[in-house]
Write a protein that holds these residues in place. Structure first.
Motif, short mmCIF file in Angstrom:
data_model
loop_
_atom_site.label_atom_id
_atom_site.label_comp_id
_atom_site.label_asym_id
_atom_site.label_seq_id
_atom_site.Cartn_x
_atom_site.Cartn_y
_atom_site.Cartn_z
N GLN A 48 40.95 50.81 34.05
CA GLN A 48 40.04 51.71 33.29
C GLN A 48 39.69 51.05 32.08
N LYS A 49 40.13 50.16 31.41
CA LYS A 49 39.93 49.78 30.14
C LYS A 49 38.63 49.01 30.18
N ASP A 50 37.63 49.28 29.15
CA ASP A 50 36.40 48.34 29.09
C ASP A 50 36.78 46.93 28.69
N ARG A 51 36.17 46.00 29.29
CA ARG A 51 36.41 44.77 29.02
C ARG A 51 35.39 43.97 29.21
N ASP A 52 34.80 42.81 28.28
CA ASP A 52 33.57 42.11 28.56
C ASP A 52 34.05 41.12 29.44
N ILE A 53 33.80 41.18 30.71
CA ILE A 53 34.26 40.16 31.62
C ILE A 53 33.06 40.15 32.50
N ASN A 54 32.73 38.84 32.70
CA ASN A 54 31.29 38.65 33.67
C ASN A 54 31.47 39.04 35.38
N GLU A 55 30.35 39.62 35.56
CA GLU A 55 30.49 40.07 36.96
C GLU A 55 30.76 38.89 38.01
N GLY A 56 31.38 39.24 39.05
CA GLY A 56 31.70 38.30 40.05
C GLY A 56 33.12 37.62 39.98
N ILE A 57 33.87 38.25 39.01
CA ILE A 57 35.33 37.61 38.59
C ILE A 57 36.22 39.05 39.28
N LEU A 58 37.13 38.71 39.88
CA LEU A 58 38.09 39.72 40.37
C LEU A 58 39.06 40.03 39.45
N VAL A 59 38.81 41.43 39.23
CA VAL A 59 39.52 42.22 37.89
C VAL A 59 40.50 43.08 38.66
N THR A 60 42.03 42.82 38.44
CA THR A 60 42.82 43.77 39.44
C THR A 60 44.04 44.14 38.90
N THR A 61 44.72 45.06 39.43
CA THR A 61 46.04 45.37 38.60
C THR A 61 46.99 45.24 39.56
N ASP A 62 46.61 44.61 40.94
CA ASP A 62 47.46 44.21 42.00
C ASP A 62 47.58 42.70 42.02
N PHE A 63 48.74 42.23 41.82
CA PHE A 63 48.88 40.77 41.91
C PHE A 63 48.86 40.30 43.26
N ARG A 64 49.03 40.93 44.50
CA ARG A 64 48.74 40.52 45.85
C ARG A 64 47.37 40.17 46.11
N GLU A 65 46.58 40.90 45.30
CA GLU A 65 44.99 40.35 45.58
C GLU A 65 44.85 39.02 45.13
N ILE A 66 45.41 38.73 43.79
CA ILE A 66 45.18 37.23 43.64
C ILE A 66 45.92 36.21 44.19
N LEU A 67 47.14 36.72 44.94
CA LEU A 67 47.86 35.88 45.72
C LEU A 67 47.22 35.46 47.12
N GLN A 68 46.29 36.55 47.66
CA GLN A 68 45.57 36.16 48.59
C GLN A 68 44.36 35.56 48.71
N LEU A 69 43.95 35.03 47.49
CA LEU A 69 42.77 34.33 47.45
C LEU A 69 42.87 33.06 48.26
N SER A 70 41.97 32.60 48.90
CA SER A 70 41.59 31.55 49.52
C SER A 70 41.62 30.32 48.85
N GLU A 71 41.05 30.07 47.74
CA GLU A 71 40.92 29.11 47.02
C GLU A 71 41.40 29.44 45.28
#
Length: 415
Positions: A48-71
């Motif tokens: 929920q914290k506001d961050r200046d991060i570009n759109e299109g970047i996966l921002v998540t609290t769940d490590f498994r989402e990153i682990l499952q990235l194909s590339e």
């Protein structure tokens, strides 16, 4: 142009520094690597914290989402504490991603295991940022000193402690006042235990030991002491003698043993660490061919740490892998005989000096009214006397120190 995709685990000061550097130096990265560097995902604690991060970047609290990235080519970890960082990096290595870490506590405990796992899976592990921020200590040892036998490392590895000691000396402050100043400036955490009790410097020293000598010393036998017991009066008394307090981390090879310590010491103007002030870090590398190399610079902070991690990224993509060889026999006798020889120490003992006649030690009275003495003794004798006499404080003096004319040597005896 093809793309190198990376993920950031943690988006605190260090993670943000890496994020900014990737975007601000994209042209330089592409020129060196021949590929574009793209941040594909960021692991955060609070979505929920506001961050200046570009759109299109996966921002998540769940490590498994990153682990499952194909590339995903490289994972940059900047999380505090041993877990979950250790578990995350193991999973990333197993999936075939290169990993880069700034987590000194985790790497001091588990670096050896991660290196073995990385070799098994054919990926690299970068850890330059674990030791001295933006100072390239790791790369100097691994890439530039391949034939030299490194015999000793000595340095200031914690900027917070160095800042506190500098403030106490320059501004005549108490330890607590200097610590509060460090916290207000963002140099010290709300809980400064790791910094002021020497744990942070100790973790970094263990990483350097394993890198340089192929193993770590027994943690329980190493001398670890922080700076919280140093008083303003002691700092000012040392200043009058032309000496400065520093928290010194040292690791060296003595025959088959590795000897390590983190403790307050006094440095004279002739020593290279004398001029290292504020939050700066420095490391002196002693080797048999080149002699002594001194490295100094910012040991922490957003951009210095990001600099180390970005350089590790370059080495991950364009590796120049050279394995250090380790000689375990006693091949550098001259360097390590100093542990058995007498060293120079400042002894501060406010009460009357009790003397007995077992071991002879040369004592020079500097100012008996202040309880200041210079002694020449080996470390074993000093530790033994200190254990028997809790009223005395001993600080080794590094660098040359010459007595003034009014300071008269006298012969004393310690048991």
């Amino acid at each position: 142009m093809s793309t190198i995709k990376i993920a950031l685990l943690g988006f605190g000061t260090v993670g943000q520094g890496v994020y900014q550097t990737v975007h601000s130096h994209q042209e330089e990265l592409s020129a060196v690597l021949g590929k574009k560097v793209e941040i594909a995902a960021i692991l955060v604690k609070n979505h929920q914290k506001d961050r200046d991060i570009n759109e299109g970047i996966l921002v998540t609290t769940d490590f498994r989402e990153i682990l499952q990235l194909s590339e995903l080519d490289i994972v940059i970890e900047a999380i505090v504490g041993k877990e979950p960082a250790f578990s995350y990096l193991k999973e990333m290595i197993k999936r075939g991603s290169h990993v880069i870490t700034a987590n000194k506590e985790m790497f001091a405990h588990h670096g050896g295991e991660l290196k073995i796992l990385a070799e098994k899976h054919g990926v690299s592990i970068g850890f330059e940022a674990t030791v001295a921020g933006g100072i390239p200590v790791i790369q100097t040892i691994t890439q530039l000193l391949n034939i030299n036998r490194v015999t000793k490392l000595e340095g200031i590895l914690n900027g917070t402690s160095n800042f506190i000691l500098t403030e106490m000396r320059e501004k005549n402050e108490t330890f607590q006042a200097a610590l509060k100043s460090a916290q207000q400036k963002g140099f010290a955490e709300a809980d400064p235990t790791n910094d002021i009790q020497g744990f942070d410097a100790f973790y970094k020293l263990m990483i350097l030991s394993e890198l340089t000598f192929g193993r770590q010393p027994d943690w329980d036998s190493a001398w670890r002491e922080g700076i919280s017991s140093i008083t303003r009066e002691q700092v000012l008394e040392a200043k009058e003698l032309g000496l400065r307090f520093k928290l010194i981390a040292t690791v060296e090879k003595s025959g088959e043993s590795i000897i390590a310590s983190v403790r307050p010491a006094l440095v004279s103007p002739s020593h290279p660490l004398y001029a290292v002030e504020g939050v700066e870090n420095a490391v002196s590398i002693y080797a048999d061919i080149v002699g002594k190399i001194n490295l100094q610079g910012p040991g922490a902070g957003m951009l210095p740490t990001a600099s180390a991690m970005i350089e590790d990224l370059i080495h991950a993509v364009k590796p120049r892998i050279i394995e250090r060889s380790f000689r375990l026999e006693n091949d550098v006798k001259e360097v390590f005989q100093q542990k058995k020889t007498k060293q120079t120490w400042l002894m501060i003992q406010k009460e009357a000096l009790e003397i007995s006649r077992d071991n002879t030690v040369l004592v020079s009275k500097i100012d008996s009214s202040k309880g200041l003495y210079i002694i020449n003794a080996d470390e074993r004798t000093v530790k033994s006397f200190s254990e028997r006499n809790g009223r005395a404080n001993f600080f080794q003096i590094l660098g040359e120190y010459h007595l003034k004319e009014q300071e008269t040597p006298s012969l004393a005896f310690f048991n």
